[in-house]
Design an enzyme around this catalytic site. Structure first.
Site, mmCIF file in Angstrom:
data_model
loop_
_atom_site.group_PDB
_atom_site.id
_atom_site.type_symbol
_atom_site.label_atom_id
_atom_site.label_comp_id
_atom_site.label_asym_id
_atom_site.label_seq_id
_atom_site.Cartn_x
_atom_site.Cartn_y
_atom_site.Cartn_z
ATOM 1 N N GLU A 182 -0.034 -9.610 -0.815
ATOM 2 C CA GLU A 182 -1.438 -10.028 -0.647
ATOM 3 C C GLU A 182 -2.134 -10.161 -1.996
ATOM 4 O OE1 GLU A 182 -1.788 -6.751 2.114
ATOM 5 O OE2 GLU A 182 -2.521 -8.089 3.664
ATOM 6 N N GLY A 199 0.687 -5.161 0.680
ATOM 7 C CA GLY A 199 -0.450 -5.312 -0.235
ATOM 8 C C GLY A 199 -0.073 -5.941 -1.563
ATOM 9 N N GLU A 214 4.505 -4.931 7.228
ATOM 10 C CA GLU A 214 3.661 -3.937 7.913
ATOM 11 C C GLU A 214 4.046 -3.746 9.373
ATOM 12 O OE1 GLU A 214 2.562 -6.401 5.965
ATOM 13 O OE2 GLU A 214 0.998 -5.658 4.623
ATOM 14 N N ALA A 253 0.862 -1.186 0.000
ATOM 15 C CA ALA A 253 0.000 0.000 0.000
ATOM 16 C C ALA A 253 0.897 1.234 0.000
ATOM 17 C CB ALA A 253 -0.882 -0.014 1.240
#
Ligand code: CAA
Length: 260
Positions: free
Chosen positions: A114, A111, A134, A66
């Site tokens: 993911e 992300g 993260e 992200a």
């Protein structure tokens, strides 16, 4: 549809979605998540698209997660909305009734990792680096990482990656079962193209049934899962592709599937 943060190209039944913010290592900002969702709907609804490839622009990253710059000043409510948007798009990829291949050309972090895990088949360059960093930002994975990673590699190994935030190389990620194949960087896109072409030649209804049987059965008990598989198996017997596939085998020739 014109996009700003991604590219979408379709050729020979293969749609390639390229995350396209290479200067920021293809970090997924809000605009990119929104456009990725739009592209997923577009390829889902386009009957000429048989297989989808997702990759990153440049030679450094698939996606480095992200966009952290958007986290500064983000309220918990905004964070919830953001994570739900990402989760929804990734679920839609996982449930897309067509095969989705990730071509991991570099960093697949947060992300990005993911997203990779929501794809059906993952090929990676030997330069790829994978992880859920993260924890180093004082947060946790929010786009399915705690769930898909533990389902893919087991709880303990998932917790190690999620708790340390360590990046691992492509070979180690393959050993863990996160990647289907690791190839030299310059061979990644040719290998992915070969795989995508192989999938384009299969019966689209049978491919759809494979994906539905695996995805719908993954989190339920074996008996109900194989029950669902049996119904999808029977459904294939209603297709022209089944007649063609069986006839082709008996006539000792390659099948010519029509996706009907
Ligand atoms: N968000 C925003 N910008 C990012 C980014 C990210 N996730 N990752 C890299 N960038 C930017 C860098 O800030 C840098 O920008 P500038 O040139 O403007 O300074 C540019 O991309 C190149 O990055 P680096 O100079 O850092 O490149 P490097 O080769 O030295 O390091 C890296 C590469 C190890 C991937 C490092 O960039 C990094 O650690 N990035 C962050 C990875 C991360 O923490 N991802 C998780 C994000 S949170 C998340 O994803 C939550 C979720 O589950 C939904």
């Amino acid at each position: 549809m014109g996009f700003e943060t991604i590219e979408l190209q379709t050729e020979g039944g293969i749609a390639t979605i390229t995350l396209n913010r290479p200067k920021a290592l293809n970090a997924l900002n809000l605009a990119m998540v929104r456009e990725l969702g739009q592209a997923v709907h577009q390829v889902r609804d386009d009957p000429t698209v048989r297989v989808v490839v997702i990759t990153g622009a440049g030679d450094k990253a698939f996606a480095a997660g992200a966009d952290i710059t958007e986290f500064k000043g983000m309220s918990p409510v905004d964070a919830w909305i953001f994570t739900q948007q990402m989760q929804r798009v990734y679920l839609e990829i996982e449930r897309l009734p067509k095969p989705v291949v990730a071509a991991v050309n570099g960093y697949a972090l947060g992300g990005g990792c993911e997203l990779m895990m929501a794809c059906d088949i993952v090929y990676a360059s030997d330069r790829a680096k994978v992880g859920q960093p993260e924890i180093n930002l004082g947060i946790i994975a929010g786009a399915g990482g705690t769930q898909r990673l533990s389902r893919l590699i087991g709880k303990q190994r998932a917790k190690e990656l999620l708790m340390t935030g360590d990046m691992i190389g492509a070979q180690e990620a393959w050993n863990l079962g996160l990647l289907n194949k690791v190839v030299p960087a310059d061979q990644l896109m040719p290998e992915v193209k070969r795989l995508a072409e192989k999938l384009v030649a299969k019966g689209a209804v049978a491919l759809r049934a494979v994906k539905a049987a695996v995805e719908e059965g993954y989190d339920i008990d074996l008996e109900r899962g194989i029950g669902n598989e049996g119904k999808l198996f029977a459904l294939c017997f209603a297709t022209e592709d089944k007649i063609e596939g069986v006839n082709a085998f008996l006539e000792k020739r390659p099948p010519n599937f029509k996706g009907r």
